[in-house]
Design a protein around this motif. Sequence first.
Motif, PDB file in Angstrom:
ATOM      1  N   ILE A  19      31.401  36.449  30.997  1.00 10.13           N
ATOM      2  CA  ILE A  19      32.254  36.142  32.057  1.00 10.13           C
ATOM      3  C   ILE A  19      33.449  35.828  31.505  1.00 10.13           C
ATOM      4  O   ILE A  19      34.619  36.220  31.972  1.00 10.13           O
ATOM      5  N   ARG A  20      33.836  35.025  30.258  1.00  8.68           N
ATOM      6  CA  ARG A  20      35.203  34.909  29.750  1.00  8.68           C
ATOM      7  C   ARG A  20      35.483  36.420  29.503  1.00  8.68           C
ATOM      8  O   ARG A  20      36.607  36.565  29.505  1.00  8.68           O
ATOM      9  N   GLY A  21      34.952  37.274  28.982  1.00  4.55           N
ATOM     10  CA  GLY A  21      35.527  38.628  28.448  1.00  4.55           C
ATOM     11  C   GLY A  21      36.048  39.344  29.760  1.00  4.55           C
ATOM     12  O   GLY A  21      36.838  40.217  29.736  1.00  4.55           O
ATOM     13  N   ALA A  22      35.080  39.337  30.897  1.00  3.02           N
ATOM     14  CA  ALA A  22      35.431  39.976  32.008  1.00  3.02           C
ATOM     15  C   ALA A  22      36.569  39.236  32.801  1.00  3.02           C
ATOM     16  O   ALA A  22      37.567  40.026  33.213  1.00  3.02           O
ATOM     17  N   LEU A  23      36.661  37.907  32.393  1.00  2.00           N
ATOM     18  CA  LEU A  23      38.158  37.425  33.114  1.00  2.00           C
ATOM     19  C   LEU A  23      39.107  37.635  32.497  1.00  2.00           C
ATOM     20  O   LEU A  23      40.276  38.124  32.852  1.00  2.00           O
ATOM     21  N   LYS A  24      39.174  37.948  30.932  1.00  2.00           N
ATOM     22  CA  LYS A  24      40.344  38.384  30.071  1.00  2.00           C
ATOM     23  C   LYS A  24      40.799  39.675  30.649  1.00  2.00           C
ATOM     24  O   LYS A  24      41.830  40.046  30.716  1.00  2.00           O
ATOM     25  N   PHE A  25      39.677  40.549  30.735  1.00  2.00           N
ATOM     26  CA  PHE A  25      39.951  41.843  31.280  1.00  2.00           C
ATOM     27  C   PHE A  25      40.729  41.909  32.685  1.00  2.00           C
ATOM     28  O   PHE A  25      41.285  42.892  32.876  1.00  2.00           O
ATOM     29  N   TYR A  26      40.142  41.068  33.308  1.00  2.00           N
ATOM     30  CA  TYR A  26      40.657  41.025  34.883  1.00  2.00           C
ATOM     31  C   TYR A  26      42.116  40.507  34.728  1.00  2.00           C
ATOM     32  O   TYR A  26      42.766  41.243  35.878  1.00  2.00           O
ATOM     33  N   LYS A  27      42.373  39.767  33.908  1.00  2.00           N
ATOM     34  CA  LYS A  27      43.821  39.111  34.142  1.00  2.00           C
ATOM     35  C   LYS A  27      44.763  40.314  33.480  1.00  2.00           C
ATOM     36  O   LYS A  27      45.747  40.179  34.177  1.00  2.00           O
ATOM     37  N   ILE A  28      44.355  40.959  32.667  1.00  2.00           N
ATOM     38  CA  ILE A  28      45.356  41.910  32.079  1.00  2.00           C
ATOM     39  C   ILE A  28      45.431  42.994  33.259  1.00  2.00           C
ATOM     40  O   ILE A  28      46.592  43.465  33.187  1.00  2.00           O
ATOM     41  N   ALA A  29      44.282  43.708  33.876  1.00  2.00           N
ATOM     42  CA  ALA A  29      44.374  44.547  34.745  1.00  2.00           C
ATOM     43  C   ALA A  29      44.853  44.104  35.852  1.00  2.00           C
ATOM     44  O   ALA A  29      45.679  45.149  36.375  1.00  2.00           O
ATOM     45  N   SER A  30      44.972  42.974  36.316  1.00  2.94           N
ATOM     46  CA  SER A  30      45.653  42.578  37.774  1.00  2.94           C
ATOM     47  C   SER A  30      47.148  42.331  37.356  1.00  2.94           C
ATOM     48  O   SER A  30      47.941  42.655  38.253  1.00  2.94           O
ATOM     49  N   LEU A 130      49.937  40.144  45.568  1.00  4.10           N
ATOM     50  CA  LEU A 130      48.725  39.244  45.913  1.00  4.10           C
ATOM     51  C   LEU A 130      47.831  39.380  44.396  1.00  4.10           C
ATOM     52  O   LEU A 130      47.372  38.381  44.449  1.00  4.10           O
ATOM     53  N   SER A 131      48.190  40.520  43.801  1.00  4.18           N
ATOM     54  CA  SER A 131      47.462  40.593  42.603  1.00  4.18           C
ATOM     55  C   SER A 131      47.729  39.138  41.743  1.00  4.18           C
ATOM     56  O   SER A 131      47.041  38.756  40.927  1.00  4.18           O
ATOM     57  N   PHE A 132      49.008  38.840  41.695  1.00  3.89           N
ATOM     58  CA  PHE A 132      49.461  38.021  40.757  1.00  3.89           C
ATOM     59  C   PHE A 132      49.050  36.477  41.340  1.00  3.89           C
ATOM     60  O   PHE A 132      48.431  35.555  40.664  1.00  3.89           O
ATOM     61  N   PHE A 133      49.075  36.472  42.644  1.00  2.00           N
ATOM     62  CA  PHE A 133      48.312  35.038  43.092  1.00  2.00           C
ATOM     63  C   PHE A 133      47.026  34.949  43.150  1.00  2.00           C
ATOM     64  O   PHE A 133      46.129  34.069  42.471  1.00  2.00           O
ATOM     65  N   MET A 134      46.020  36.185  43.172  1.00  5.37           N
ATOM     66  CA  MET A 134      44.829  36.087  43.045  1.00  5.37           C
ATOM     67  C   MET A 134      44.230  36.022  41.685  1.00  5.37           C
ATOM     68  O   MET A 134      43.405  35.460  41.371  1.00  5.37           O
ATOM     69  N   GLU A 135      45.255  36.543  40.554  1.00  4.62           N
ATOM     70  CA  GLU A 135      44.834  36.232  39.199  1.00  4.62           C
ATOM     71  C   GLU A 135      44.793  34.966  38.817  1.00  4.62           C
ATOM     72  O   GLU A 135      43.946  34.192  38.155  1.00  4.62           O
ATOM     73  N   ALA A 136      45.965  34.240  39.393  1.00  5.43           N
ATOM     74  CA  ALA A 136      45.975  32.700  39.189  1.00  5.43           C
ATOM     75  C   ALA A 136      44.770  31.822  39.547  1.00  5.43           C
ATOM     76  O   ALA A 136      44.350  30.916  39.040  1.00  5.43           O
ATOM     77  N   ILE A 137      44.444  32.460  41.025  1.00  5.22           N
ATOM     78  CA  ILE A 137      43.396  31.628  41.634  1.00  5.22           C
ATOM     79  C   ILE A 137      42.234  31.753  40.933  1.00  5.22           C
ATOM     80  O   ILE A 137      41.376  31.013  40.711  1.00  5.22           O
ATOM     81  N   VAL A 138      41.917  33.118  40.505  1.00  6.77           N
ATOM     82  CA  VAL A 138      40.502  33.546  39.913  1.00  6.77           C
ATOM     83  C   VAL A 138      40.331  32.895  38.600  1.00  6.77           C
ATOM     84  O   VAL A 138      39.433  32.229  38.446  1.00  6.77           O
ATOM     85  N   VAL A 139      41.372  32.886  37.869  1.00  5.20           N
ATOM     86  CA  VAL A 139      41.337  32.387  36.354  1.00  5.20           C
ATOM     87  C   VAL A 139      41.079  30.755  36.558  1.00  5.20           C
ATOM     88  O   VAL A 139      40.215  30.320  35.841  1.00  5.20           O
ATOM     89  N   ARG A 140      41.798  30.106  37.547  1.00 10.19           N
ATOM     90  CA  ARG A 140      41.636  28.732  37.689  1.00 10.19           C
ATOM     91  C   ARG A 140      40.235  28.273  38.138  1.00 10.19           C
ATOM     92  O   ARG A 140      39.577  27.668  37.640  1.00 10.19           O
ATOM     93  N   ASP A 141      39.856  29.105  39.267  1.00  8.75           N
ATOM     94  CA  ASP A 141      38.340  28.963  39.696  1.00  8.75           C
ATOM     95  C   ASP A 141      37.311  29.277  38.660  1.00  8.75           C
ATOM     96  O   ASP A 141      36.454  28.142  38.476  1.00  8.75           O
ATOM     97  N   VAL A 142      37.350  30.258  37.865  1.00 14.01           N
ATOM     98  CA  VAL A 142      36.187  30.503  36.979  1.00 14.01           C
ATOM     99  C   VAL A 142      36.424  29.624  35.718  1.00 14.01           C
ATOM    100  O   VAL A 142      35.103  29.058  35.451  1.00 14.01           O
ATOM    101  N   GLN A 143      37.694  29.357  35.222  1.00 10.65           N
ATOM    102  CA  GLN A 143      37.617  28.412  34.074  1.00 10.65           C
ATOM    103  C   GLN A 143      37.019  27.200  34.547  1.00 10.65           C
ATOM    104  O   GLN A 143      36.252  26.405  33.579  1.00 10.65           O
ATOM    105  N   ALA A 144      37.495  26.695  35.652  1.00 15.40           N
ATOM    106  CA  ALA A 144      36.927  25.445  36.067  1.00 15.40           C
ATOM    107  C   ALA A 144      35.237  25.216  36.393  1.00 15.40           C
ATOM    108  O   ALA A 144      34.881  24.365  35.940  1.00 15.40           O
ATOM    109  N   TYR A 145      34.854  26.286  36.813  1.00 16.15           N
ATOM    110  CA  TYR A 145      33.322  26.535  37.032  1.00 16.15           C
ATOM    111  C   TYR A 145      32.764  26.571  35.747  1.00 16.15           C
ATOM    112  O   TYR A 145      31.778  25.826  35.616  1.00 16.15           O
TER     113      TYR A 145
END
Length: 168
Positions: A19-30, A130-145
């Motif tokens: 999940i952490r690896g996928a999140l890092k890839f998502y951040k860059i891609a977004s 939207l990708s910038f906002f979604m990136e911030a929300i997803v990273v915050r949610d996943v890291q908190a989870y």
Amino acid sequence: MAARLKYMPEPKVASFPAIRGALKFYKIASIITGVMLLLLVAEMVLKYTPLHLELFLGGSGGFLWFAEAVEGPDGLESTGDGINLSLLILIAHGWFYVVYLFACFRVWSLMRWPFLRFLLLALGGVVPLLSFFMEAIVVRDVQAYLAERESAEASASDSATPATEGAR
């Protein structure tokens, strides 16, 4: 953090490194997709407003220059020579969007979110900014989870082991 539905399975603790690896890839891609989308919007505004301009690299106009797009039988046609950067921006965004969708799918499937959340993530590559906002929300949610689950797992394993330190 949004509450999980009762019937939604929880991600396994063993999948947290993935999940952490996928999140890092998502951040860059977004971020790349968001920048490419903004460039695409600027290119579309230049081309399809009364300006009718396209950006070129090299050719008769110099290093970077704008050429007029004229109305032809098949729509707007380019009059410039050199490398058509407007067309390259369009193609690059399309391919980066595919990569972005893969990154969204990876995070979504590992986190076991509802399908509606995947659709919202996918919109990040279509709606400007939207990708910038979604990136911030997803990273915050996943890291908190992940932090919440790891602390719960740690406290559960601490309470399951007997207190042997006080006996020594």
